[in-house]
Write a protein that holds these residues in place. Structure first.
Motif, PDB file in Angstrom:
ATOM      1  N   ALA A 111      37.376 -59.094  56.439  1.00  0.00           N
ATOM      2  CA  ALA A 111      37.255 -60.431  55.859  1.00  0.00           C
ATOM      3  C   ALA A 111      37.960 -61.434  56.761  1.00  0.00           C
ATOM      4  CB  ALA A 111      37.880 -60.456  54.464  1.00  0.00           C
ATOM      5  N   PRO A 112      37.233 -62.391  57.359  1.00  0.00           N
ATOM      6  CA  PRO A 112      37.869 -63.376  58.233  1.00  0.00           C
ATOM      7  C   PRO A 112      38.927 -64.203  57.494  1.00  0.00           C
ATOM      8  CG  PRO A 112      35.480 -63.406  58.505  1.00  0.00           C
ATOM      9  CD  PRO A 112      35.763 -62.561  57.302  1.00  0.00           C
ATOM     10  N   ILE A 113      40.036 -64.417  58.157  1.00  0.00           N
ATOM     11  CA  ILE A 113      41.069 -65.322  57.650  1.00  0.00           C
ATOM     12  C   ILE A 113      40.974 -66.642  58.400  1.00  0.00           C
ATOM     13  CG2 ILE A 113      43.544 -65.711  57.329  1.00  0.00           C
ATOM     14  CD1 ILE A 113      43.860 -62.621  57.214  1.00  0.00           C
ATOM     15  N   THR A 114      41.143 -66.583  59.700  1.00  0.00           N
ATOM     16  CA  THR A 114      40.952 -67.788  60.512  1.00  0.00           C
ATOM     17  C   THR A 114      40.989 -67.441  61.988  1.00  0.00           C
ATOM     18  OG1 THR A 114      41.699 -70.069  60.903  1.00  0.00           O
ATOM     19  CG2 THR A 114      43.413 -68.405  60.649  1.00  0.00           C
ATOM     20  N   LEU A 115      40.280 -68.223  62.785  1.00  0.00           N
ATOM     21  CA  LEU A 115      40.529 -68.226  64.215  1.00  0.00           C
ATOM     22  C   LEU A 115      41.887 -68.889  64.410  1.00  0.00           C
ATOM     23  CD1 LEU A 115      39.118 -67.542  66.949  1.00  0.00           C
ATOM     24  CD2 LEU A 115      38.467 -69.954  67.060  1.00  0.00           C
ATOM     25  N   LEU A 116      42.635 -68.435  65.393  1.00  0.00           N
ATOM     26  CA  LEU A 116      43.968 -68.976  65.642  1.00  0.00           C
ATOM     27  C   LEU A 116      44.007 -69.846  66.894  1.00  0.00           C
ATOM     28  CD1 LEU A 116      45.957 -65.693  64.911  1.00  0.00           C
ATOM     29  CD2 LEU A 116      45.751 -67.671  63.387  1.00  0.00           C
ATOM     30  N   THR A 117      43.577 -69.256  67.994  1.00  0.00           N
ATOM     31  CA  THR A 117      43.618 -69.975  69.267  1.00  0.00           C
ATOM     32  C   THR A 117      42.413 -69.595  70.115  1.00  0.00           C
ATOM     33  OG1 THR A 117      44.897 -68.232  70.382  1.00  0.00           O
ATOM     34  CG2 THR A 117      46.148 -70.002  69.321  1.00  0.00           C
ATOM     35  N   PHE A 118      42.115 -70.440  71.060  1.00  0.00           N
ATOM     36  CA  PHE A 118      41.144 -70.114  72.103  1.00  0.00           C
ATOM     37  C   PHE A 118      41.812 -70.361  73.441  1.00  0.00           C
ATOM     38  CE2 PHE A 118      38.086 -71.410  75.320  1.00  0.00           C
ATOM     39  CZ  PHE A 118      37.212 -70.332  75.308  1.00  0.00           C
ATOM     40  N   ALA A 119      41.781 -69.347  74.303  1.00  0.00           N
ATOM     41  CA  ALA A 119      42.317 -69.480  75.658  1.00  0.00           C
ATOM     42  C   ALA A 119      41.199 -69.175  76.642  1.00  0.00           C
ATOM     43  CB  ALA A 119      43.486 -68.522  75.878  1.00  0.00           C
ATOM     44  N   PRO A 120      40.948 -70.063  77.570  1.00  0.00           N
ATOM     45  CA  PRO A 120      39.922 -69.765  78.568  1.00  0.00           C
ATOM     46  C   PRO A 120      40.342 -68.606  79.448  1.00  0.00           C
ATOM     47  CG  PRO A 120      41.190 -71.692  79.210  1.00  0.00           C
ATOM     48  CD  PRO A 120      41.629 -71.346  77.821  1.00  0.00           C
ATOM     49  N   TYR A 121      39.374 -68.047  80.137  1.00  0.00           N
ATOM     50  CA  TYR A 121      39.689 -67.050  81.151  1.00  0.00           C
ATOM     51  C   TYR A 121      40.120 -67.747  82.432  1.00  0.00           C
ATOM     52  CZ  TYR A 121      37.343 -63.310  78.501  1.00  0.00           C
ATOM     53  OH  TYR A 121      36.986 -62.396  77.557  1.00  0.00           O
ATOM     54  N   ILE A 122      41.066 -67.139  83.116  1.00  0.00           N
ATOM     55  CA  ILE A 122      41.396 -67.530  84.476  1.00  0.00           C
ATOM     56  C   ILE A 122      40.863 -66.448  85.400  1.00  0.00           C
ATOM     57  CG2 ILE A 122      43.228 -67.929  86.168  1.00  0.00           C
ATOM     58  CD1 ILE A 122      44.981 -69.015  83.964  1.00  0.00           C
ATOM     59  N   ASN A 199      40.917 -62.802  83.088  1.00  0.00           N
ATOM     60  CA  ASN A 199      41.595 -62.500  81.828  1.00  0.00           C
ATOM     61  C   ASN A 199      42.103 -63.802  81.215  1.00  0.00           C
ATOM     62  OD1 ASN A 199      42.990 -61.025  79.721  1.00  0.00           O
ATOM     63  ND2 ASN A 199      42.968 -59.267  81.117  1.00  0.00           N
ATOM     64  N   GLY A 200      42.603 -63.690  79.989  1.00  0.00           N
ATOM     65  CA  GLY A 200      43.007 -64.868  79.238  1.00  0.00           C
ATOM     66  C   GLY A 200      44.137 -65.640  79.892  1.00  0.00           C
ATOM     67  N   ALA A 201      44.075 -66.962  79.774  1.00  0.00           N
ATOM     68  CA  ALA A 201      45.090 -67.816  80.370  1.00  0.00           C
ATOM     69  C   ALA A 201      46.485 -67.489  79.848  1.00  0.00           C
ATOM     70  CB  ALA A 201      44.755 -69.278  80.099  1.00  0.00           C
ATOM     71  N   THR A 202      46.571 -67.110  78.570  1.00  0.00           N
ATOM     72  CA  THR A 202      47.878 -66.807  77.983  1.00  0.00           C
ATOM     73  C   THR A 202      48.615 -65.743  78.774  1.00  0.00           C
ATOM     74  OG1 THR A 202      47.044 -67.382  75.798  1.00  0.00           O
ATOM     75  CG2 THR A 202      49.045 -66.046  75.875  1.00  0.00           C
ATOM     76  N   ALA A 203      47.888 -64.714  79.211  1.00  0.00           N
ATOM     77  CA  ALA A 203      48.509 -63.609  79.943  1.00  0.00           C
ATOM     78  C   ALA A 203      48.573 -63.848  81.444  1.00  0.00           C
ATOM     79  CB  ALA A 203      47.741 -62.316  79.655  1.00  0.00           C
ATOM     80  N   VAL A 204      47.597 -64.567  82.012  1.00  0.00           N
ATOM     81  CA  VAL A 204      47.496 -64.705  83.470  1.00  0.00           C
ATOM     82  C   VAL A 204      48.320 -65.879  83.998  1.00  0.00           C
ATOM     83  CG1 VAL A 204      45.897 -65.097  85.399  1.00  0.00           C
ATOM     84  CG2 VAL A 204      45.215 -63.632  83.500  1.00  0.00           C
ATOM     85  N   LEU A 205      48.409 -66.953  83.234  1.00  0.00           N
ATOM     86  CA  LEU A 205      49.020 -68.186  83.722  1.00  0.00           C
ATOM     87  C   LEU A 205      50.429 -67.999  84.284  1.00  0.00           C
ATOM     88  CD1 LEU A 205      48.429 -71.194  84.082  1.00  0.00           C
ATOM     89  CD2 LEU A 205      49.295 -71.583  81.756  1.00  0.00           C
ATOM     90  N   PRO A 206      51.310 -67.224  83.650  1.00  0.00           N
ATOM     91  CA  PRO A 206      52.655 -67.070  84.226  1.00  0.00           C
ATOM     92  C   PRO A 206      52.641 -66.510  85.644  1.00  0.00           C
ATOM     93  CG  PRO A 206      52.625 -66.306  81.957  1.00  0.00           C
ATOM     94  CD  PRO A 206      51.199 -66.554  82.336  1.00  0.00           C
TER      95      PRO A 206
END
Length: 318
Positions: A111-122, A199-206
């Motif tokens: 059962a969907p609750i909500t989308l939380l975030t969208f991060a583009p790929y880098i 991969n996702g910006a959240t993980a790659v950006l640092p």
């Protein structure tokens, strides 16, 4: 009279069960190993959710089977609001076309609750790769296909499909190397064991910020504020420009609507806080908390989109 008493008692019992569930820890299942985008987001949200819900929140990493072990665990958990899934939505939208038999149905067992975030790929490369921009990387891949190892977290994962579509557009191929988790693949690119990552910006950006990886391009409609000189796929004329990592949360099917709304309200409250919004922006993520109905529609649309790509390429994981 007995039947009437039973019917009248049913709502009371449901409410009592829901209240009791709030006294137990909230278990957030992340269906990947620690360190990836879903895990990073879950651990950022954990202390704030505990405060807002006044409830202990625990993170349960259950990696394996391209995320499906953890998703299946939640699908088969009691629908009482104490177990939820926080995941890259790609496992839910591409999975039905990739696998002939899944142990759960993403559309009916969660059962969907909500989308939380969208991060583009880098899209990023190891600094030793002699390509400074998209055109040079495309030319290199076309001229020397065996030179570039592409690190990905699983056949049929959305980052894997994205690179396949782009490489075809370039007229070349790369050597695919599978790693058991997105962060493991990123580390492989950092150490030059593999040379290319999507991969996702959240993980790659640092890793881009500290110079251990060189960003080539980003998906999504706009350039990232932290990488203003890095063009988007769309600017380069590449396909799959709207791909990326949508992080969402779901509960077992038949979870009471009151529990769904309570959790949705908590996530929305936490992500609306200015400090949290700033932190998400620093990770290259855009907050999206439109709620259960919008999330359900999005999952259905993306299931059709990625299913078409998977079927066209004849990719099956059985």
């Amino acid at each position: 009279m007995t039947t009437r008493r039973s019917l009248l008692a049913a709502p009371v019992l449901l409410l009592a069960g829901h209240a009791a569930a709030q006294d137990r820890p909230l278990r957030i299942v992340v269906p990947f190993p620690p360190g990836g985008s879903s895990d990073i987001l879950a651990r950022i949200l954990q202390p704030e959710l505990q405060r807002v819900l006044n409830q202990v929140v625990v993170i349960d990493n259950r990696g394996g089977a391209a995320g499906n072990l953890g998703a299946d665990n939640v699908a088969k958990s009691p629908p009482d609001g104490t177990s939820i899934l926080l995941t890259d939505t790609g496992i839910l939208t591409a999975g039905p076309s990739l696998f002939a038999r899944l142990p759960y149905d993403p559309a009916t067992d969660l059962a969907p609750i909500t989308l939380l975030t969208f991060a583009p790929y880098i899209m990023a490369v190891h600094p030793s790769v002699p390509a400074q921009n998209g055109a040079e990387l495309a030319a290199l891949v076309k001229a020397e296909p065996s030179r570039i190892n592409f690190a990905h977290s699983g056949v049929g994962a959305l980052n894997h499909l994205t690179l396949l579509v782009v490489a075809q557009h370039w007229g070349g191929t790369v050597t695919e190397v599978f790693y058991r988790g997105g962060m493991i693949g990123i580390q492989a690119a950092v150490t030059n064991e593999s040379q290319l990552i999507v991969n996702g910006a959240t993980a790659v950006l640092p890793f881009v910020k500290d110079g251990r990886l060189r960003a080539i391009a980003v998906t999504g409609p706009n350039r990232l504020p932290d990488l203003p000189d890095v063009p988007t796929f769309r600017e380069l004329g590449w396909p799959a420009w709207d791909a990326g990592i949508g992080q969402g949360t779901l509960a077992p099917a038949r979870t009471p609507d009151a529990a769904i709304q309570r959790l949705y309200g908590a996530f929305r409250q936490v992500l609306a806080e200015p400090a949290m919004a700033a932190r998400m922006a620093g990770l290259g993520a855009e907050i999206r908390t439109e709620g259960p109905d919008a999330f359900r529609r999005q999952l259905a649309a993306e299931t059709e989109t990625w299913g078409t790509i998977v079927r066209a390429r004849g990719i099956r994981l059985d």
